[in-house]
Motif scaffolding. Structure first.
Motif, PDB file in Angstrom:
ATOM      1  N   ASP A  46      41.668  40.729 -40.955  1.00 51.92           N
ATOM      2  CA  ASP A  46      42.147  39.492 -40.343  1.00 51.92           C
ATOM      3  C   ASP A  46      42.899  38.635 -41.354  1.00 51.92           C
ATOM      4  O   ASP A  46      42.473  38.483 -42.505  1.00 51.92           O
ATOM      5  CB  ASP A  46      40.957  38.706 -39.786  1.00 51.92           C
ATOM      6  CG  ASP A  46      41.389  37.464 -39.030  1.00 51.92           C
ATOM      7  OD1 ASP A  46      42.388  37.541 -38.293  1.00 51.92           O
ATOM      8  OD2 ASP A  46      40.738  36.407 -39.189  1.00 51.92           O
ATOM      9  N   GLU A  48      44.149  34.832 -41.616  1.00 50.08           N
ATOM     10  CA  GLU A  48      43.980  33.541 -40.961  1.00 50.08           C
ATOM     11  C   GLU A  48      45.290  32.776 -40.812  1.00 50.08           C
ATOM     12  O   GLU A  48      45.380  31.845 -40.002  1.00 50.08           O
ATOM     13  CB  GLU A  48      42.964  32.701 -41.728  1.00 50.08           C
ATOM     14  CG  GLU A  48      41.549  33.268 -41.678  1.00 50.08           C
ATOM     15  CD  GLU A  48      40.523  32.312 -42.250  1.00 50.08           C
ATOM     16  OE1 GLU A  48      40.925  31.186 -42.637  1.00 50.08           O
ATOM     17  OE2 GLU A  48      39.337  32.673 -42.302  1.00 50.08           O
ATOM     18  N   HIS A  51      48.568  32.854 -36.221  1.00 46.53           N
ATOM     19  CA  HIS A  51      48.081  32.061 -35.097  1.00 46.53           C
ATOM     20  C   HIS A  51      47.166  30.909 -35.547  1.00 46.53           C
ATOM     21  O   HIS A  51      46.066  30.729 -35.004  1.00 46.53           O
ATOM     22  CB  HIS A  51      47.332  32.935 -34.084  1.00 46.53           C
ATOM     23  CG  HIS A  51      48.147  34.043 -33.508  1.00 46.53           C
ATOM     24  ND1 HIS A  51      49.430  33.855 -33.021  1.00 46.53           N
ATOM     25  CD2 HIS A  51      47.864  35.363 -33.336  1.00 46.53           C
ATOM     26  CE1 HIS A  51      49.897  35.015 -32.570  1.00 46.53           C
ATOM     27  NE2 HIS A  51      48.988  35.933 -32.754  1.00 46.53           N
ATOM     28  N   ARG A  55      43.508  29.104 -33.780  1.00 49.84           N
ATOM     29  CA  ARG A  55      42.260  29.014 -34.554  1.00 49.84           C
ATOM     30  C   ARG A  55      41.806  27.562 -34.675  1.00 49.84           C
ATOM     31  O   ARG A  55      40.605  27.260 -34.569  1.00 49.84           O
ATOM     32  CB  ARG A  55      42.460  29.636 -35.946  1.00 49.84           C
ATOM     33  CG  ARG A  55      42.797  31.124 -35.910  1.00 49.84           C
ATOM     34  CD  ARG A  55      43.194  31.642 -37.293  1.00 49.84           C
ATOM     35  NE  ARG A  55      43.783  32.963 -37.233  1.00 49.84           N
ATOM     36  CZ  ARG A  55      43.103  34.095 -37.429  1.00 49.84           C
ATOM     37  NH1 ARG A  55      41.814  34.055 -37.688  1.00 49.84           N
ATOM     38  NH2 ARG A  55      43.715  35.260 -37.369  1.00 49.84           N
ATOM     39  N   LYS A  87      45.764  38.615 -28.820  1.00 48.22           N
ATOM     40  CA  LYS A  87      44.732  37.860 -28.103  1.00 48.22           C
ATOM     41  C   LYS A  87      43.336  38.413 -28.386  1.00 48.22           C
ATOM     42  O   LYS A  87      42.412  37.654 -28.714  1.00 48.22           O
ATOM     43  CB  LYS A  87      45.030  37.881 -26.593  1.00 48.22           C
ATOM     44  CG  LYS A  87      46.320  37.174 -26.216  1.00 48.22           C
ATOM     45  CD  LYS A  87      46.587  37.230 -24.726  1.00 48.22           C
ATOM     46  CE  LYS A  87      46.925  38.624 -24.249  1.00 48.22           C
ATOM     47  NZ  LYS A  87      48.181  39.150 -24.826  1.00 48.22           N
ATOM     48  N   LEU A  90      42.238  37.757 -31.914  1.00 49.59           N
ATOM     49  CA  LEU A  90      41.770  36.387 -32.098  1.00 49.59           C
ATOM     50  C   LEU A  90      40.341  36.216 -31.586  1.00 49.59           C
ATOM     51  O   LEU A  90      39.532  35.525 -32.211  1.00 49.59           O
ATOM     52  CB  LEU A  90      42.698  35.420 -31.373  1.00 49.59           C
ATOM     53  CG  LEU A  90      43.888  34.879 -32.156  1.00 49.59           C
ATOM     54  CD1 LEU A  90      44.752  34.011 -31.257  1.00 49.59           C
ATOM     55  CD2 LEU A  90      43.434  34.079 -33.370  1.00 49.59           C
TER      56      LEU A  90
END
Length: 473
Positions: A46, A48, A51, A55, A87, A90
């Motif tokens: 992942d 950060e 997106h 978040r 999606k 996330l």
């Protein structure tokens, strides 16, 4: 060899990163698909920085729902984006964030199946989710953590009695006596005053982790009916299989999560486009989709510490929202507003994605990354062909490139187009297609002046597309 690669140019064999990249084995770091079973584990890949707006929105909702002073109702966060925009990725990150801090209990479900009771559908997947380990490396499930939290909160009970329920090998009748006594003590505590007594009893029955009792408790929590023998094992705890019970049980579980750990109930609802696709072919178009949304909105309305995250492909959602009444749209699209996920990755984002995945690959192969160039064996210039593509397309490009390097047994200099050209369209009989189309057309212009205006526009438009010496007469 794929079009994403060019001529072979093997780098020096002494370069450990090149050798590791071009050798088989190790984790598959360039997969662009997140599967449902991966939701329960943290994602070492992942990034950060991708997106950040989604978040941040989730963090605000989670903080709000896990605070001491709760608002009047829960909230919904709508994630919209094209397929491959991230999606599900996330949602995996949201689950990890909520469980790392203990701020929430997450349920994950995909809206792909028809149901005559979507509250029951949500409850079933919530129980499945709570049966997963709450944190990686710890065998304690979400339900076990919740049950232990209830027991630890009952400090008015002697430690010896609490230890007996959790550690002693008890017969079901003995366990039932302790459970019912403990639940009676719990409801006198202000923290549990609003929690259903029978739900408290059911959760406390999970403390012994007895194979004779646990499956029966899970059936009770799923609002399934129980045989008389099974009821007796739970101290004649009355099951509630009625159609209204699943929604009530979801809400009561959420209340208990907040009472014990000040935690939010987070529902991660994925692939809502599947429900919209089915709704298009319903006997009563849209009814299925409305029913599913109603269940989610009802949970948020009745549970102040609820956070309902809904993911959907944006083109499908445009169709789906037309099926919903304004009051339901307001619940989905206001406070906060939907987050539109940007699909195309910038150069900085592509570099961060690739660097993170190479680090995981090299760590598994016991090879250090290059501090001067975390992209090695790539350069920033190698990433130019994929800048501006979807995350899934970026990853697919590097997956194909690494596969080619492994097959060739050495480094292949990246180059060419990042995308595999689409296959040619199948041959079509346009005369037949036009013939089939004509009967479906119902002329709506019956005024001669309007027809003349349409003809004038058609001639003018056609003239713009024809050679300049074309004359219409």
């Amino acid at each position: 060899m794929s079009p994403a690669t060019a001529a072979v140019a093997v780098r020096p064999a002494l370069d450990p990163r090149t050798a590791a990249y071009c050798s088989d084995g190790g984790p598959e770091v360039f997969s662009g698909i997140v599967h449902g079973a991966q939701i329960w584990t943290p994602d070492p890949l992942d990034v950060e920085a991708v997106h950040p707006e989604a978040r941040a929105a989730f963090h605000r909702l989670l903080t709000r729902a896990s605070s001491g002073e709760l608002p009047q109702s829960g909230r919904s966060l709508l994630l919209l984006g094209e397929g491959g925009s991230g999606k599900t990725h996330l949602m995996r990150a949201f689950r990890t964030a909520a469980h790392e801090t203990g701020a929430g209990y997450c349920g994950y479900l995909q809206m792909l199946t028809r149901s005559d009771n979507y509250a029951r559908y949500v409850l079933s997947y919530l129980i499945d989710s709570l049966e997963q380990p709450y944190r990686p490396g710890d065998a304690t499930t979400g339900l076990a953590r919740l049950a232990r939290g209830v027991l630890d909160a009952l400090t008015a009970l002697p430690e010896e009695e609490r230890r007996r329920l959790s550690d002693d090998l008890l017969e079901p009748e003995q366990a039932a006596q302790l459970v019912f006594r403990f639940a009676d003590v719990a409801v006198q505590d202000t923290r549990f005053a609003g929690v259903d007594l029978n739900l408290l009893r059911a959760v406390l029955f999970l403390i012994p982790d007895d194979g004779r009792i646990r499956p029966k408790v899970l059936s009770w929590l799923r609002c399934e009916d129980l045989a008389p023998y099974d009821r007796k094992a739970l101290g004649d705890l009355v099951p509630r299989p009625g159609p209204e019970a699943p929604l009530r049980t979801v809400v009561e579980l959420g209340k208990l999560m907040h009472a014990v750990h000040s935690a939010a109930l987070v529902l991660l609802v994925d692939q809502m486009e599947g429900m919209i696709e089915q709704a298009r072919t319903d006997t009563h178009p849209g009814e299925l989709f409305r029913t599913a949304v109603n269940a989610l909105v009802d949970i948020a309305d009745q549970l102040p510490n609820a956070v309902v995250v809904v993911g959907c492909i944006d083109d499908y959602y445009k169709d789906g929202r037309a099926m919903l009444p304004g009051t339901r749209l307001d619940r989905l699209e206001r406070d906060p507003e939907p987050v539109q996920l940007v699909s195309k990755r910038s150069a900085d984002e592509v570099q961060a994605i690739v660097a993170q995945r190479l680090e995981v690959l090299f760590d598994a192969k016991k090879v250090p990354t290059d501090p001067a160039n975390p992209l090695a064996p790539f350069t920033a210039g190698h990433l130019a062909p994929v800048t501006g593509l979807r995350t899934r397309d970026v990853l697919d490009y590097f997956r194909r490139h690494r596969d080619d390097c492994i097959e060739a047994g050495g480094w292949i200099e990246p180059g060419g187009s990042a995308l595999v050209p689409p296959p040619p369209p199948p041959p079509a009989d346009f005369a037949q297609l036009w013939n089939d189309f004509l009967p479906t057309v119902r002329p709506t212009i019956d005024n001669e002046s309007h027809l003349a205006e349409l003809l004038e526009w058609s001639v003018s438009t056609l003239a713009d597309e024809m050679p300049h010496d074309t004359v219409f007469s």
